[in-house]
Design an enzyme around this catalytic site. Structure first.
Site, short mmCIF file in Angstrom:
data_model
loop_
_atom_site.label_atom_id
_atom_site.label_comp_id
_atom_site.label_asym_id
_atom_site.label_seq_id
_atom_site.Cartn_x
_atom_site.Cartn_y
_atom_site.Cartn_z
CG HIS A 17 61.41 77.67 6.42
ND1 HIS A 17 62.50 78.09 7.15
CD2 HIS A 17 61.24 76.37 6.74
CE1 HIS A 17 62.97 77.09 7.87
NE2 HIS A 17 62.22 76.02 7.64
CE LYS A 41 66.11 70.92 18.25
NZ LYS A 41 65.61 70.82 16.86
NE ARG A 90 65.03 69.83 3.96
CZ ARG A 90 65.54 69.97 5.16
NH1 ARG A 90 66.33 70.98 5.41
NH2 ARG A 90 65.28 69.11 6.11
CB SER A 127 66.79 76.72 10.35
OG SER A 127 65.64 77.20 9.72
#
Length: 159
Positions: A17, A41, A90, A127
């Site tokens: 990040h 969440k 990614r 993460s």
């Protein structure tokens, strides 16, 4: 003034990040880091803790502003006159999802999305993966800024 936003949950912020935010900070006058609030969440860190950690690790960039947002990212952009979203990619699988989001965001508001390929060093990094490995005692210190690693270790050790 050229402005962009780097959105995400950042639970916690990783070196991947930070790489994307740092690269965006060289392209734009102001980079807003928008920390998503997702009521459904339960994060490891609170939104306020994430904001504090991000502010700490991006302070040297000098042009990064960090705040939370809830709702549509395009509304966040409209309210702050931000014409661009910067997203790291990614893998090809990221592109499929992110392209749909970029097209939807542009259709809703005209906001453009800039895709930045992730540094190969961080191409596998997320993460969620960092939290999982750390929970099982794996060394993730090389994947996080030192302050974030310390906070993660302390949080995991909490009974």
């Amino acid at each position: 003034m050229r402005r962009a936003v780097c959105p995400g949950s950042f639970d916690p912020i990783t070196n991947g990040h930070l790489d994307i935010i740092g690269r965006a900070s060289k392209l734009y006058d102001v980079v807003h880091v928008a920390v998503m609030i997702n009521q459904s969440k339960k994060g490891l860190f609170t939104v306020d803790e994430r904001i504090d950690l991000i502010r700490e690790v991006t302070a040297d960039f000098g042009n990064v502003e960090v705040e939370s947002f809830h709702g549509l990212l395009v509304d966040f952009c409209k309210e702050r006159d931000i014409p661009a979203i910067v997203k790291g990619l990614r893998a090809v699988s990221d592109f499929d999802y992110e392209l749909q989001m970029a097209q939807m965001n542009n259709g809703l508001s005209g906001v453009e999305t800039l895709f930045v390929p992730t540094n190969p060093t961080y191409s596998f990094l997320s993460s969620s993966l960092v939290k999982e490995v750390a929970t099982w005692g794996g060394d993730v210190s090389h994947l996080l800024p030192p302050a974030v690693h310390q906070a993660l270790v302390e949080r995991i050790r909490r009974p």
